[in-house]
Design a protein around this motif. Structure first.
Motif, short mmCIF file in Angstrom:
data_model
loop_
_atom_site.label_atom_id
_atom_site.label_comp_id
_atom_site.label_asym_id
_atom_site.label_seq_id
_atom_site.Cartn_x
_atom_site.Cartn_y
_atom_site.Cartn_z
N LEU A 114 0.93 -1.22 -0.05
CA LEU A 114 -0.11 -0.09 -0.02
C LEU A 114 0.92 1.30 0.06
O LEU A 114 0.47 2.43 -0.52
CB LEU A 114 -1.05 -0.04 1.14
N VAL A 115 2.12 1.26 0.63
CA VAL A 115 3.00 2.16 0.74
C VAL A 115 3.54 2.38 -0.90
O VAL A 115 3.36 3.81 -1.34
CB VAL A 115 4.26 2.27 1.56
N GLU A 116 3.60 1.62 -1.73
CA GLU A 116 4.12 1.54 -2.97
C GLU A 116 3.09 2.21 -3.75
O GLU A 116 3.26 3.05 -4.85
CB GLU A 116 4.50 0.04 -3.40
N GLN A 117 1.84 1.67 -3.50
CA GLN A 117 0.73 2.72 -4.50
C GLN A 117 0.21 3.85 -3.74
O GLN A 117 -0.64 4.52 -4.56
CB GLN A 117 -0.46 1.53 -4.15
N GLY A 118 1.03 4.55 -2.94
CA GLY A 118 0.75 5.79 -2.52
C GLY A 118 -0.49 5.73 -1.60
O GLY A 118 -0.87 7.01 -1.26
N LYS A 119 -1.03 4.80 -1.10
CA LYS A 119 -2.25 4.79 -0.27
C LYS A 119 -1.97 4.87 1.24
O LYS A 119 -2.82 5.01 1.99
CB LYS A 119 -3.13 3.58 -0.65
N LEU A 122 3.80 5.42 6.29
CA LEU A 122 4.25 4.73 7.47
C LEU A 122 4.29 5.65 8.75
O LEU A 122 4.07 5.05 9.85
CB LEU A 122 5.66 3.88 7.26
N ASP A 123 4.64 6.99 8.45
CA ASP A 123 4.76 7.89 9.69
C ASP A 123 3.43 8.73 9.86
O ASP A 123 3.56 9.53 10.62
CB ASP A 123 5.91 8.86 9.47
N GLU A 124 2.20 8.28 9.07
CA GLU A 124 0.97 8.82 9.60
C GLU A 124 0.23 8.23 10.54
O GLU A 124 0.40 6.87 10.85
CB GLU A 124 0.26 8.63 8.37
N ASP A 125 -0.61 9.15 11.33
CA ASP A 125 -1.49 8.52 12.39
C ASP A 125 -2.44 7.49 11.89
O ASP A 125 -3.10 7.97 10.79
CB ASP A 125 -2.03 9.63 13.01
N ILE A 126 -2.28 6.20 12.33
CA ILE A 126 -3.24 5.37 11.61
C ILE A 126 -4.59 5.53 11.82
O ILE A 126 -5.30 4.93 10.96
CB ILE A 126 -2.94 3.97 12.29
N LYS A 127 -5.05 6.58 12.66
CA LYS A 127 -6.44 6.70 12.87
C LYS A 127 -7.07 7.51 11.66
O LYS A 127 -8.26 7.47 11.26
CB LYS A 127 -6.67 7.74 14.04
N SER A 128 -6.11 8.26 10.93
CA SER A 128 -6.42 8.70 9.56
C SER A 128 -6.81 7.81 8.47
O SER A 128 -7.32 8.41 7.71
CB SER A 128 -5.38 9.62 9.13
N TYR A 129 -6.45 6.61 8.40
CA TYR A 129 -6.97 5.75 7.55
C TYR A 129 -8.14 4.79 8.14
O TYR A 129 -8.65 4.01 7.39
CB TYR A 129 -5.84 4.56 7.51
N LEU A 130 -8.52 5.12 9.16
CA LEU A 130 -10.00 4.51 9.63
C LEU A 130 -11.18 5.25 9.64
O LEU A 130 -11.04 6.57 9.97
CB LEU A 130 -9.60 3.68 11.21
N PRO A 131 -12.41 4.71 9.40
CA PRO A 131 -13.51 5.42 9.60
C PRO A 131 -13.65 6.06 11.13
O PRO A 131 -13.19 5.45 11.87
CB PRO A 131 -14.64 4.48 9.45
N THR A 132 -14.51 7.16 11.05
CA THR A 132 -14.64 7.73 12.51
C THR A 132 -15.27 6.96 13.46
O THR A 132 -14.70 7.12 14.42
CB THR A 132 -15.36 8.95 12.21
N GLU A 133 -16.17 6.22 12.87
CA GLU A 133 -16.99 5.37 14.06
C GLU A 133 -15.83 4.29 14.54
O GLU A 133 -16.10 3.86 15.84
CB GLU A 133 -18.00 4.70 13.29
N LEU A 203 -4.36 -4.60 14.42
CA LEU A 203 -4.40 -3.22 14.30
C LEU A 203 -3.99 -2.82 12.86
O LEU A 203 -4.71 -2.09 12.09
CB LEU A 203 -3.92 -2.17 15.31
N ALA A 204 -2.70 -3.17 12.63
CA ALA A 204 -2.15 -2.98 11.34
C ALA A 204 -3.02 -3.66 9.97
O ALA A 204 -3.15 -3.00 9.06
CB ALA A 204 -0.53 -3.20 11.26
N GLY A 205 -3.45 -4.60 10.36
CA GLY A 205 -4.32 -5.55 9.59
C GLY A 205 -5.60 -4.71 9.20
O GLY A 205 -6.05 -4.82 8.18
N LEU A 206 -6.20 -4.17 10.39
CA LEU A 206 -7.16 -3.40 10.28
C LEU A 206 -7.07 -2.27 9.22
O LEU A 206 -7.88 -1.94 8.26
CB LEU A 206 -7.74 -3.05 11.61
N VAL A 207 -5.87 -1.49 9.31
CA VAL A 207 -5.69 -0.28 8.32
C VAL A 207 -5.67 -0.91 6.96
O VAL A 207 -6.06 -0.17 5.97
CB VAL A 207 -4.29 0.11 8.64
N VAL A 208 -5.12 -2.15 6.74
CA VAL A 208 -5.09 -2.86 5.33
C VAL A 208 -6.44 -2.98 5.01
O VAL A 208 -6.84 -2.78 3.66
CB VAL A 208 -4.19 -4.09 5.35
N GLU A 209 -7.30 -3.56 5.90
CA GLU A 209 -8.66 -3.92 5.46
C GLU A 209 -9.47 -2.38 4.87
O GLU A 209 -10.10 -2.64 3.92
CB GLU A 209 -9.41 -4.56 6.75
#
Length: 644
Positions: A114-119, A122-133, A203-209
């Protein structure tokens, strides 16, 4: 026309080339036909056979090994039994094993895709990739990045039941629901302490999901397994998408000594990205090949060669000289830099390692719990040891400044398991001379020599049959006090926290023993006294004893409290099948007993004017009340009132 002399000079370079070329090619051939430890491939089977003959039937019932070199499988073999009772031998092509935490490598590979794809950054807050709920329900005070999850420095405490072999939730429960429901506390600031965390990997797997829009086990199948030619493998926690694998899955076992094994349970994690992959050794060999491609060629894992190169670079270390973490892969101090990961479930133990520069790798899968020494021993046999022992510098700080008691960072801070952790995970550092220390932990002892300020290198192994698994120890100090001891892998050791120092630990143990003895003996004392005085206890009539006096009831409550928590501790220490529901029952009983005692005390105080203590009874009543209060205090301090 050339003279004879000129002809000789013209032929000289050719002669030199003819002489040196065979020598050069022989050196290359030798390098390409041996393991990093120096074992020639023609002798590889003999060496592995000899090593595993000592293990099969003793520490492990069955195993399978795969060795790859330059994109090819150079050795693959099964040993022992996949099913001891039915004498079913291990089959390298079909026998399926639980990979355990080797599964995490697919999480980190997915993240790099996903890093390679620009999505993903690695240094970003992981919450920014998760839905607010979902993000709003993740309760931790410090920002966490993918880097933190990869290096296991996100700060999570050891989750009490993340390694237990049972479903915390039904198999179809979304990963986000499980992670929100079973959150461990964030007890360290990120990047400051290595504390291995299944929860963090999940939790990292959830980000991928969330980024991919797929369940993680579907993502890894589509983008890792299938492109790499990994066929007999699945990441589904219950193998629901590959029922054929269940038919050839090895039985897992728990060693019980003297070469005997008892069947172990199936390990299922609701947080499935952290350790739910099941597969054959052949499939794992295909992953090794994908990680060690020809430099001029690509890998099925990534579109760009640079992504693989980036993933295999060191991404975290507590100290410049310590081999630690490369984007989720642990670094190994072998004869050459190696990357590795092991796996442990309730009844399987695995090990996986490769040397990128030599395009060499191997894996071993076993169907025995806790077979850490055998699998690591094979790693040492094939990867060798580092000979980069540093020369000792002069004028180093004295070793006695760092001596003391330390705790593993991998312990549960906020549950009753903290009490067990102090009994099983405490390390002792003793100074042996000015620049040498002895470290004792879990029955293992190792000595280290200081080679630079607060940096110690392994000098000898007091227990050569066991592995302390720390080549280096770095003591990080602040204001003259040790903040942590790090070997770069899995867990650090930290000073005993305030309020749980060694003197307090001994106080807790001694008072717990005294209270336990009191509430074990007190009921018999009351019974004997009552029988001797023909219906009177300490001068109180039988009717008054049960109608007015709270001492007997308080004794019984205290006795029940002691045995309730003794059962809880023994269950946690002796069984791998302790369910959260069972724990909740015991903790709920603690609350019921406490509330009953409070109600009893209030009623007694209300009736105090009509309640007469008589000579001989008063001291015993006060003693009972004090012992009960001390017991409650200890249980509260060690988190026996915390629900899971």
């Amino acid at each position: 026309m050339l003279t004879s002399r000129n002809k000789i000079f013209r032929m000289f370079p050719i002669v030199i080339a003819l002489v040196l070329f065979p020598l050069a090619t022989t050196a290359v051939a030798q390098n390409n036909s041996q393991t990093p430890s120096g074992i020639a491939f023609y002798d590889l089977e003999n060496q592995i056979d000899t090593y595993l003959e000592k293990q099969i039937g003793q520490t492990i019932p069955g195993a399978t090994v795969c060795v790859v070199k330059d994109g090819q499988v150079v050795f693959q073999k099964g040993y022992g039994y996949a099913d001891v009772e039915n004498q079913t031998p291990v089959d390298v092509k079909n026998t399926v094993f639980e990979y355990g935490s080797i599964s995490k490598l697919f999480v980190w590979t997915s993240a790099m895709q996903l890093v390679e794809q620009g999505k993903l950054k690695l240094d970003e807050d992981i919450k920014s990739y998760l839905p607010t709920e979902i993000a709003s329900k993740l309760n931790y005070p410090y920002t966490i990045t993918m880097y933190d999850l990869m290096s296991h420095t996100a700060g999570f405490e050891q989750q009490s039941f993340d390694w237990k072999p049972f479903p915390l939730d039904p198999p179809d429960t979304p990963l986000s629901v499980s992670l929100v429901k079973h959150q461990p506390k964030q007890v360290y600031q990120p990047k400051t302490v290595i504390a291995y965390s299944n929860y963090g990997a999940a939790l990292a797997g959830l980000v991928v999901e969330q980024i991919s829009g797929q369940r993680f086990y579907d993502y890894e199948k589509n983008y890792i397994f299938e492109p790499s030619g990994m066929k007999m493998i699945t990441g589904h926690p219950s193998l629901a998408d590959s029922p054929n694998l269940a038919k050839t899955k090895a039985k897992g076992y728990i060693p019980i000594g003297n070469g005997q094994f008892k069947p172990g349970p199936w390990t299922y994690l609701s947080e499935y990205p952290a350790g739910s992959v099941n597969g054959t050794i052949e499939s794992l060999g295909r992953y090794l090949i994908a990680l060690t491609p020809e430099p001029s060629q690509g890998t099925p894992l990534f579109s760009q060669k640079s992504t693989l190169q980036q993933m295999l670079l060191q991404s975290y270390t507590p100290y410049a000289n310590v081999s630690s973490n490369a984007h989720g892969f642990w670094e190994y101090d072998g004869a050459q830099r190696s990357l590795w990961h092991s796996g442990n479930t309730a009844a399987f133990t695995t090990f996986f390692a490769f040397v990128p520069e030599q395009r060499f790798g191997f894996a071993i899968l076993t169907n025995a719990a806790g077979a850490i020494d055998p699998v690591h021993g094979l790693g040492e046999l094939l990867l060798g040891k580092s000979d980069n022992y540093s020369s000792k510098q002069a004028q180093l700080p004295p070793a006695n400044t760092i001596a003391g008691k330390y705790m593993s960072s991998m312990y549960s801070h906020t549950t009753f398991l903290a009490a067990l952790s102090y009994l099983t995970q405490m390390a002792t550092v003793n100074a042996i001379g000015d620049n040498e220390i002895e470290v004792k932990m879990r029955g293992k002892t190792a000595r280290y020599t200081q080679t630079s300020a607060y940096f110690y290198e392994l000098s000898s192994q007091a227990n050569p049959e066991t592995k302390f698994n720390r080549s280096y120890l770095y003591f990080q100090l602040q204001d003259g006090k040790v903040q942590r001891i790090s070997g770069g892998h899995f867990m650090d050791m930290i000073p005993l926290p305030t309020g749980r120092t060694l003197p307090y630990l001994w106080f807790s143990i001694l008072t717990a023993v005294v209270a336990s003895l009191f509430f074990t003996i007190a009921p018999f004392v009351l019974l004997v006294s009552w029988r001797r005085q023909k219906g009177k206890a300490f001068g109180v009539s039988k009717s008054a004893l049960f109608k007015n006096h709270f001492t007997v009831i308080l004794v019984l409550l205290g006795t029940f409290l002691i045995f309730n928590n003794a059962y809880l501790l023994c269950s946690a220490a002796l069984t791998a099948l302790l369910l959260p529901s069972q724990v909740r029952i015991q903790v709920t009983m603690n609350w019921i007993i406490l509330l009953a005692a409070i109600v009893l005390f209030i009623i007694t105080m209300y009736r105090h004017k009509r309640f007469h203590f008589i000579k001989g009874q008063h001291p015993f009543s006060i003693l009972t009340l004090c012992m009960f209060a001390i017991t409650i205090y200890l249980l509260y301090h060690w988190n026996f009132f915390i629900w899971f």
